[in-house]
Design an enzyme around this catalytic site. Structure first.
Site, PDB file in Angstrom:
ATOM      1  CB  CYS A  32       3.494 -13.176  10.925  1.00  0.00           C
ATOM      2  SG  CYS A  32       4.584 -11.774  11.446  1.00  0.00           S
TER       3      CYS A  32
ATOM      4  NE  ARG B  78       0.624 -13.979   5.445  1.00  0.00           N
ATOM      5  CZ  ARG B  78      -0.564 -13.336   5.871  1.00  0.00           C
ATOM      6  NH1 ARG B  78      -1.597 -13.938   5.054  1.00  0.00           N
ATOM      7  NH2 ARG B  78      -0.826 -12.978   7.046  1.00  0.00           N
TER       8      ARG B  78
ATOM      9  CD1 TRP C 240       7.672  -8.867   6.024  1.00  0.00           C
ATOM     10  CD2 TRP C 240       6.381  -7.210   7.020  1.00  0.00           C
ATOM     11  NE1 TRP C 240       7.589  -7.555   5.416  1.00  0.00           N
ATOM     12  CE2 TRP C 240       6.844  -6.605   5.899  1.00  0.00           C
ATOM     13  CE3 TRP C 240       5.595  -6.674   7.987  1.00  0.00           C
ATOM     14  CZ2 TRP C 240       6.582  -5.251   5.726  1.00  0.00           C
ATOM     15  CZ3 TRP C 240       5.256  -5.168   7.601  1.00  0.00           C
ATOM     16  CH2 TRP C 240       5.926  -4.671   6.499  1.00  0.00           C
TER      17      TRP C 240
ATOM     18  CG  ASN D 279       0.532 -13.857  12.307  1.00  0.00           C
ATOM     19  OD1 ASN D 279       1.448 -14.613  12.233  1.00  0.00           O
ATOM     20  ND2 ASN D 279      -0.282 -14.509  11.256  1.00  0.00           N
ATOM     21  N   GLY D 280       0.508 -10.363  14.911  1.00  0.00           N
ATOM     22  CA  GLY D 280      -0.389  -9.455  15.571  1.00  0.00           C
ATOM     23  C   GLY D 280       0.914  -8.606  16.492  1.00  0.00           C
TER      24      GLY D 280
ATOM     25  CD  GLU E 187      -2.865   7.272  -5.314  1.00  0.00           C
ATOM     26  OE1 GLU E 187      -1.871   7.893  -5.711  1.00  0.00           O
ATOM     27  OE2 GLU E 187      -2.969   6.087  -5.198  1.00  0.00           O
TER      28      GLU E 187
ATOM     29  CE  LYS F 271      -2.935   3.801  -7.734  1.00  0.00           C
ATOM     30  NZ  LYS F 271      -1.974   3.923  -6.623  1.00  0.00           N
TER      31      LYS F 271
ATOM     32  CD  GLU G 130      -0.056   2.813 -10.750  1.00  0.00           C
ATOM     33  OE1 GLU G 130      -0.394   3.112  -9.437  1.00  0.00           O
ATOM     34  OE2 GLU G 130       1.231   2.869 -10.906  1.00  0.00           O
TER      35      GLU G 130
ATOM     36  CG  HIS H   2      -7.921  29.674 -14.937  1.00  0.00           C
ATOM     37  ND1 HIS H   2      -8.013  30.959 -15.196  1.00  0.00           N
ATOM     38  CD2 HIS H   2      -8.433  29.264 -13.770  1.00  0.00           C
ATOM     39  CE1 HIS H   2      -8.671  31.629 -13.988  1.00  0.00           C
ATOM     40  NE2 HIS H   2      -8.705  30.644 -13.342  1.00  0.00           N
TER      41      HIS H   2
ATOM     42  CE  LYS I 250       4.374  -2.391  -4.398  1.00  0.00           C
ATOM     43  NZ  LYS I 250       3.285  -1.527  -4.325  1.00  0.00           N
TER      44      LYS I 250
END
Ligand code: M6R
Length: 609
Positions: free
Chosen positions: A2, A27, A74, A100-101, A482, A486, A489, A505, A604
């Site tokens: 928001c 946002r 949002w 907001n919140g 991960e 990152k 990409e 191995h 995305k």
């Protein structure tokens, strides 16, 4: 996420408010609205959808109002709709509020207010605020706000106006950003700098617990009932930087939002008295939990890596077998799931085609599906039986960062929730975990504040390389997968992650003089084994950066450089250890001049198979 803007001054409020809202569009939001005071009345306009829809409603009728508030929403509590959009009003349409919140105890407040005759028209938590202000109003909006904040639990940045005091805007802040913009015979409230940067570059930053009143020619800020003097901060961002909150890229901004995002995921989900986990959109009976014989986690990319962490956490604490699948594999392998399987699908966007198809496959076979997702109303959230939202706010950079951390947090909460239902986690263990969980947002903040210069130096070295290897054992293995994703990409360096014990191995053949290796050592049950694996690569000339907790200084004897992380429970370490790996990828990509936010060939949201 928001956005808020409030204005009082000499200019027409509506065009300024709309302009402010547009600068917050980046946002993400799903509805917008304005409220101004004109001729002693509130004029409110709200619309689901983009700001242009709101503009169509307003149709150029800006009137003469010089005071107003506006919001982009949002959706969290209540779907995106005109009714749920902000501003919200009290019964007499004299007070309007943007927020907001999340007000955690809004149901209880709403019930109390309804008993007193207040009538609610939306599904939001926010609507309790104007009604509370109405209840407490005795001729002074600021005093009413102070009383209201004492009643509310949760997080908020609130701005309110009242027709009985058209010369003031009143605000309160707790755990959600709010600033005051200082103009020439005009002042602003805003959740973010971009909303006001065209009008002023002088701001005051409100702190948690502070209340403020702004007038055309004066600003008063209060803490604990006393007026406080605030320092003026001068903002010198350019227009492009201001969209990204002053950061050079969305990815960096989102990395830095992680402490906030973790709190968002946590918020409202821990019962105060016993520290037990609960979810608004998901509840299971003891009997249902007891019927779970297997948990299957299905996801893609970064979300799949969050699933791998889930396997370690759930199997360790609950002793329920967990299978983790890449969604595109799961759907075609005739997976063994049935009505005794809990299928957990993890997806930031909630739109990934493979994950959605896997969800459908699991449902067809009778599994109960819980979705961990970030996007309200997404396809996955609509089709799952239960949803755990991560509430991380929109993630714009293609490389996922804050979504991953909040997926991990959601996984831990789900584990604790099931653990309570099944009596699998004893009280001291749960309490220890809860304490450690509460520390995580702050510890991520510490990492962000302390490690950047060191990681920038390492990035300079890594940027010259064609290959980087990542090693870890147990949960650290899940995290290095991960970390390597990152790195590849966004920097286009071949970065490969291995379970450290597996090197000999085959992959050990690739290790030669000066090859960079990032080795995580946060799992104390395999710490010594990890040290032995690091020695194997050191013996072949590798340049090794180790990551471990502060205090494990012995690692310096084995590696070339140690990055120290704050101490936590080993099970929770992924939330901390991935952060320097994200930063390292970011700074390496910058050194190589890559397009960090939009890496080549990637999108995305992957809505095709
Ligand atoms: O929206 P989802 O979480 O379902 O997306 C899954 C993957 O496409 C995503 O995590 C991808 O791997 C990230 N861009 C990696 O940073």
């Amino acid at each position: 996420m928001c956005g808020i803007i409030g204005y009082i001054g000499e200019q027409k409020a509506i065009p300024l408010l709309l302009h402010g809202l547009k600068s917050l569009e980046y946002r993400g939001y799903d509805s917008a609205g304005t409220a101004v005071i004109e001729n002693g009345q509130l004029q409110v306009q709200k619309a689901k959808g983009k700001i242009c829809v709101l503009e169509e409603k307003i149709a150029g009728n800006f009137g003469q109002a010089k005071v107003g508030i506006a919001h982009t929403r949002w959706a969290t509590h209540g779907r995106p709709s005109d009714e749920n959009s902000h501003p919200h009003m009290d019964c007499h349409k004299e007070i309007a509020v943007v927020h907001n919140g999340i007000i955690e105890n809004y149901l209880q407040i709403k019930e109390e207010l309804e008993q007193k005759g207040h009538v609610f028209v939306s599904d939001t938590d926010t609507e309790v605020i104007p009604h509370l202000l109405e209840e407490y109003y005795e001729g002074n909006l600021l005093q009413a706000m102070e009383k209201a904040t004492k009643k509310m639990r949760g997080s908020y940045a609130i701005v309110a106006i009242c027709v009985k005091e058209p010369d003031v805007l009143v605000a309160a802040r707790k755990d959600n950003p709010l600033i005051i913009g200082l103009g020439d015979n005009e002042n602003f409230f805003a959740s973010d700098i971009p909303a006001i940067i065209n009008s002023t570059r002088n701001i005051l930053i409100l702190q948690d617990g502070e209340l403020a009143a702004i007038y055309q020619d004066r600003v008063d800020v209060y803490a604990n009932g006393q007026k406080v003097k605030k320092e003026i901060v001068r903002i010198d961002w350019d227009a492009e930087a201001s969209k990204k909150g002053g950061y050079a890229h969305f990815m960096l901004k989102e990395i830095h939002e992680q402490p906030w995002a973790l709190n968002q995921t946590l918020q409202g989900r821990i019962e105060e008295e016993h520290g037990k986990v609960y979810f608004h959109d998901f509840s299971m009976s003891k009997e249902e939990a007891q019927r779970i014989h297997k948990i299957a986690v299905v996801a893609c990319g970064t979300a799949y890596h969050a699933g791998l962490v889930a396997k370690y956490a759930i199997e360790k604490l609950l002793r329920i077998p967990v299978e983790v699948d890449i969604a595109s594999e799961f759907r075609y392998r005739d997976p063994m799931v049935d009505q005794n399987t809990l299928l957990v699908v993890v997806s930031q966007s909630g739109e990934t085609a493979d994950t959605l198809a896997a969800l459908r496959e699991g449902k067809k076979k009778g599994a109960r599906v819980v979705a961990i997702t970030n996007v309200l109303g997404s396809s996955i959230s609509r089709e799952a039986d239960d949803i755990i939202y991560t509430w991380a706010g929109p993630e714009i950079a293609v490389a996922s960062t804050k979504a991953y951390l909040t997926q991990l947090m959601a996984v831990y909460l789900l584990t604790l929730y099931l653990g309570d239902l099944l009596d699998k986690i004893d009280l001291p263990t749960r309490q220890k975990m809860m304490e450690a969980i509460y520390r995580l947002p702050h510890q991520v903040e510490e990492i962000l504040q302390n490690l950047v210069p060191e990681l920038q130096q390492l990035a300079k070295r890594f940027a010259q390389k064609n290959d980087i290897f990542y090693l870890g054992r147990g949960m650290d293995y899940a995290v290095v997968l991960e970390g390597a994703l990152k790195m590849k990409e966004i920097s286009y360096i071949r970065a490969e992650a291995y379970a450290a014990g597996e090197l000999k191995h085959g992959t050990l053949a690739l290790i030669e003089e000066d090859v960079p290796i990032l080795a995580l050592a946060t799992q104390m049950d395999v710490y010594e084994k990890m040290i032995s694996n690091i020695k194997e690569v050191k013996a072949r000339g590798a340049y090794v950066v180790g990551f471990t907790y502060e205090g494990n200084t012995d690692l310096t004897k084995t590696v070339d450089h140690v990055v120290y992380l704050p101490q936590t429970d080993d099970l929770l370490a992924p939330i901390l250890s991935v952060v320097p790996l994200q930063l390292l990828s970011y700074y390496t990509a910058i050194e190589r001049g890559c397009d960090v936010d939009q890496p080549r060939n990637l999108a995305k949201s992957v809505t095709v198979e």
